[in-house]
Motif scaffolding. Sequence first.
Motif, PDB file in Angstrom:
ATOM      1  N   LEU A  23       1.093  -1.214  -0.373  1.00 56.38           N
ATOM      2  CA  LEU A  23      -0.208   0.215   0.079  1.00 56.38           C
ATOM      3  C   LEU A  23       1.275   1.012  -0.310  1.00 56.38           C
ATOM      4  O   LEU A  23       0.242   2.051  -0.909  1.00 56.38           O
ATOM      5  CB  LEU A  23      -0.944   0.061   1.410  1.00 56.38           C
ATOM      6  CG  LEU A  23      -1.994  -1.153   1.432  1.00 56.38           C
ATOM      7  CD1 LEU A  23      -2.356  -0.933   2.496  1.00 56.38           C
ATOM      8  CD2 LEU A  23      -3.130  -0.556   0.063  1.00 56.38           C
ATOM      9  N   LEU A  24       2.060   0.886   0.514  1.00 55.38           N
ATOM     10  CA  LEU A  24       3.448   2.452   0.231  1.00 55.38           C
ATOM     11  C   LEU A  24       3.775   2.765  -0.678  1.00 55.38           C
ATOM     12  O   LEU A  24       3.821   3.649  -0.696  1.00 55.38           O
ATOM     13  CB  LEU A  24       3.682   1.846   1.059  1.00 55.38           C
ATOM     14  CG  LEU A  24       3.616   2.109   2.872  1.00 55.38           C
ATOM     15  CD1 LEU A  24       4.308   1.364   4.083  1.00 55.38           C
ATOM     16  CD2 LEU A  24       2.704   2.918   3.243  1.00 55.38           C
ATOM     17  N   GLY A  25       3.690   1.716  -1.616  1.00 56.56           N
ATOM     18  CA  GLY A  25       4.238   2.538  -2.958  1.00 56.56           C
ATOM     19  C   GLY A  25       5.565   1.787  -2.900  1.00 56.56           C
ATOM     20  O   GLY A  25       6.683   1.320  -2.370  1.00 56.56           O
ATOM     21  N   ASN A  26       6.309   1.365  -3.897  1.00 56.59           N
ATOM     22  CA  ASN A  26       7.400   0.796  -4.634  1.00 56.59           C
ATOM     23  C   ASN A  26       8.735   1.389  -3.174  1.00 56.59           C
ATOM     24  O   ASN A  26       9.198   0.620  -3.269  1.00 56.59           O
ATOM     25  CB  ASN A  26       8.312   0.564  -5.866  1.00 56.59           C
ATOM     26  CG  ASN A  26       7.195  -0.578  -6.415  1.00 56.59           C
ATOM     27  OD1 ASN A  26       6.486  -1.832  -5.454  1.00 56.59           O
ATOM     28  ND2 ASN A  26       7.299  -0.808  -7.949  1.00 56.59           N
ATOM     29  N   ALA A  27       9.227   2.272  -3.905  1.00 59.49           N
ATOM     30  CA  ALA A  27      10.232   2.849  -3.561  1.00 59.49           C
ATOM     31  C   ALA A  27      10.395   3.004  -1.588  1.00 59.49           C
ATOM     32  O   ALA A  27      11.067   2.933  -0.601  1.00 59.49           O
ATOM     33  CB  ALA A  27      10.081   4.934  -3.730  1.00 59.49           C
ATOM     34  N   MET A  28       9.055   3.538  -1.003  1.00 57.71           N
ATOM     35  CA  MET A  28       8.630   2.828   0.612  1.00 57.71           C
ATOM     36  C   MET A  28       9.024   1.330   1.079  1.00 57.71           C
ATOM     37  O   MET A  28       8.958   1.854   2.012  1.00 57.71           O
ATOM     38  CB  MET A  28       7.526   3.863   1.203  1.00 57.71           C
ATOM     39  CG  MET A  28       7.316   4.232   2.268  1.00 57.71           C
ATOM     40  SD  MET A  28       8.468   5.357   2.922  1.00 57.71           S
ATOM     41  CE  MET A  28       8.320   6.582   1.863  1.00 57.71           C
ATOM     42  N   GLU A  29       8.870   1.504   0.145  1.00 61.74           N
ATOM     43  CA  GLU A  29       8.297  -0.436   1.041  1.00 61.74           C
ATOM     44  C   GLU A  29      10.560  -0.620   0.932  1.00 61.74           C
ATOM     45  O   GLU A  29      10.739  -1.469   1.473  1.00 61.74           O
ATOM     46  CB  GLU A  29       7.434  -1.888  -0.275  1.00 61.74           C
ATOM     47  CG  GLU A  29       7.764  -2.680   0.023  1.00 61.74           C
ATOM     48  CD  GLU A  29       7.394  -3.390  -1.379  1.00 61.74           C
ATOM     49  OE1 GLU A  29       8.039  -5.234  -0.870  1.00 61.74           O
ATOM     50  OE2 GLU A  29       6.931  -2.852  -2.013  1.00 61.74           O
ATOM     51  N   LYS A  35      15.929  -0.534   5.795  1.00 58.44           N
ATOM     52  CA  LYS A  35      16.048  -0.785   6.974  1.00 58.44           C
ATOM     53  C   LYS A  35      16.272  -2.165   8.131  1.00 58.44           C
ATOM     54  O   LYS A  35      17.266  -1.837   8.738  1.00 58.44           O
ATOM     55  CB  LYS A  35      14.748   0.389   8.160  1.00 58.44           C
ATOM     56  CG  LYS A  35      15.530   2.202   7.776  1.00 58.44           C
ATOM     57  CD  LYS A  35      14.266   3.138   7.900  1.00 58.44           C
ATOM     58  CE  LYS A  35      14.852   4.509   7.747  1.00 58.44           C
ATOM     59  NZ  LYS A  35      13.586   5.000   8.323  1.00 58.44           N
ATOM     60  N   GLY A  36      14.810  -2.589   7.768  1.00 56.04           N
ATOM     61  CA  GLY A  36      14.974  -3.805   8.386  1.00 56.04           C
ATOM     62  C   GLY A  36      16.031  -4.765   8.119  1.00 56.04           C
ATOM     63  O   GLY A  36      17.023  -5.451   9.007  1.00 56.04           O
ATOM     64  N   VAL A 127      12.030  -6.097   9.830  1.00 58.67           N
ATOM     65  CA  VAL A 127      10.774  -5.261   8.991  1.00 58.67           C
ATOM     66  C   VAL A 127       9.788  -5.075   9.357  1.00 58.67           C
ATOM     67  O   VAL A 127       9.710  -3.749   9.168  1.00 58.67           O
ATOM     68  CB  VAL A 127      10.592  -6.038   8.053  1.00 58.67           C
ATOM     69  CG1 VAL A 127       9.612  -5.305   6.864  1.00 58.67           C
ATOM     70  CG2 VAL A 127      11.705  -6.672   7.005  1.00 58.67           C
ATOM     71  N   ARG A 128       9.220  -5.477  10.243  1.00 55.05           N
ATOM     72  CA  ARG A 128       7.444  -5.120  11.095  1.00 55.05           C
ATOM     73  C   ARG A 128       8.324  -4.062  12.159  1.00 55.05           C
ATOM     74  O   ARG A 128       7.681  -2.529  11.887  1.00 55.05           O
ATOM     75  CB  ARG A 128       7.369  -6.209  11.385  1.00 55.05           C
ATOM     76  CG  ARG A 128       5.962  -6.274  12.526  1.00 55.05           C
ATOM     77  CD  ARG A 128       5.389  -7.570  13.218  1.00 55.05           C
ATOM     78  NE  ARG A 128       5.237  -8.186  11.816  1.00 55.05           N
ATOM     79  CZ  ARG A 128       5.713  -9.578  12.155  1.00 55.05           C
ATOM     80  NH1 ARG A 128       6.937  -9.540  12.878  1.00 55.05           N
ATOM     81  NH2 ARG A 128       5.475 -10.423  10.829  1.00 55.05           N
ATOM     82  N   VAL A 129       9.548  -4.191  12.369  1.00 55.37           N
ATOM     83  CA  VAL A 129       9.525  -2.567  13.233  1.00 55.37           C
ATOM     84  C   VAL A 129      10.152  -1.067  12.651  1.00 55.37           C
ATOM     85  O   VAL A 129       9.279  -0.272  13.090  1.00 55.37           O
ATOM     86  CB  VAL A 129      10.608  -3.336  14.210  1.00 55.37           C
ATOM     87  CG1 VAL A 129      12.006  -1.965  14.778  1.00 55.37           C
ATOM     88  CG2 VAL A 129      10.758  -4.204  15.295  1.00 55.37           C
ATOM     89  N   ALA A 130      10.100  -1.939  11.645  1.00 53.80           N
ATOM     90  CA  ALA A 130      10.859  -0.483  10.321  1.00 53.80           C
ATOM     91  C   ALA A 130       9.801   0.149   9.867  1.00 53.80           C
ATOM     92  O   ALA A 130       9.419   1.151   9.581  1.00 53.80           O
ATOM     93  CB  ALA A 130      11.520  -0.894   9.488  1.00 53.80           C
ATOM     94  N   TYR A 131       8.418  -1.089   9.760  1.00 52.28           N
ATOM     95  CA  TYR A 131       7.584  -0.687   9.663  1.00 52.28           C
ATOM     96  C   TYR A 131       6.884   0.742  10.467  1.00 52.28           C
ATOM     97  O   TYR A 131       6.379   1.503  10.172  1.00 52.28           O
ATOM     98  CB  TYR A 131       6.727  -1.693   9.243  1.00 52.28           C
ATOM     99  CG  TYR A 131       4.998  -1.145   8.384  1.00 52.28           C
ATOM    100  CD1 TYR A 131       4.800  -0.852   7.616  1.00 52.28           C
ATOM    101  CD2 TYR A 131       4.359  -2.069   9.172  1.00 52.28           C
ATOM    102  CE1 TYR A 131       3.414  -0.292   7.035  1.00 52.28           C
ATOM    103  CE2 TYR A 131       2.528  -1.637   8.837  1.00 52.28           C
ATOM    104  CZ  TYR A 131       2.648  -0.792   8.010  1.00 52.28           C
ATOM    105  OH  TYR A 131       1.314  -0.933   7.523  1.00 52.28           O
ATOM    106  N   ASP A 132       7.142   0.192  11.647  1.00 56.63           N
ATOM    107  CA  ASP A 132       5.636   0.717  12.841  1.00 56.63           C
ATOM    108  C   ASP A 132       6.531   1.683  12.882  1.00 56.63           C
ATOM    109  O   ASP A 132       5.839   2.961  13.274  1.00 56.63           O
ATOM    110  CB  ASP A 132       6.386  -0.732  13.904  1.00 56.63           C
ATOM    111  CG  ASP A 132       5.114  -1.977  14.640  1.00 56.63           C
ATOM    112  OD1 ASP A 132       4.621  -1.999  12.881  1.00 56.63           O
ATOM    113  OD2 ASP A 132       5.549  -2.813  14.912  1.00 56.63           O
ATOM    114  N   SER A 133       7.891   1.891  12.765  1.00 62.37           N
ATOM    115  CA  SER A 133       8.379   2.896  13.226  1.00 62.37           C
ATOM    116  C   SER A 133       8.203   3.967  12.012  1.00 62.37           C
ATOM    117  O   SER A 133       7.722   5.372  12.365  1.00 62.37           O
ATOM    118  CB  SER A 133       9.768   3.039  12.786  1.00 62.37           C
ATOM    119  OG  SER A 133      10.323   4.527  12.982  1.00 62.37           O
TER     120      SER A 133
END
Length: 143
Positions: A23-29, A35-36, A127-133
């Motif tokens: 949902l965030l798009g390729n660049a943000m993914e 980061k993860g 990766v989940r921590v980076a996403y939550d951050s």
Amino acid sequence: MLRHSTRGISLTGDKELDKNLKLLGNAMERNIVRKGMRAFTAKIRKLARKNAPKRTGRLRKSIVNKVSMRANGLVTGRVFVETSKHSVFYGHFIEWGRSGARPINAQYFMTRSFEAHNSKQMFADDVRVAYDSYLSKMVSKHR
């Protein structure tokens, strides 16, 4: 699906996280996965430094981690013994051993570091921590 590999292991993230990242798009993914991966390889580097034999300490200091992005969008992370001018050249001899006139017994300090934990789960958690951050930063930005 998330397919990022390290040391030849392909990782597929859980469906919920994968859906949210799409949902965030390729660049943000890619940024979140990078980061993860950076957090994951830092943990492996720390374990490898701890497991490496210490005589002078140069081998431990030469263990580094690098995260890169390939042209096809694949995020890769590496933990390795750097062999530059100020580093050591003999890391692979300590890892896999050597036969001949002056044999060296294999110590597998890098392999043990990677296999010490459930690496796939550890990477997915990072990766989940980076996403939550990222989400918490976006929420606080729009308040």
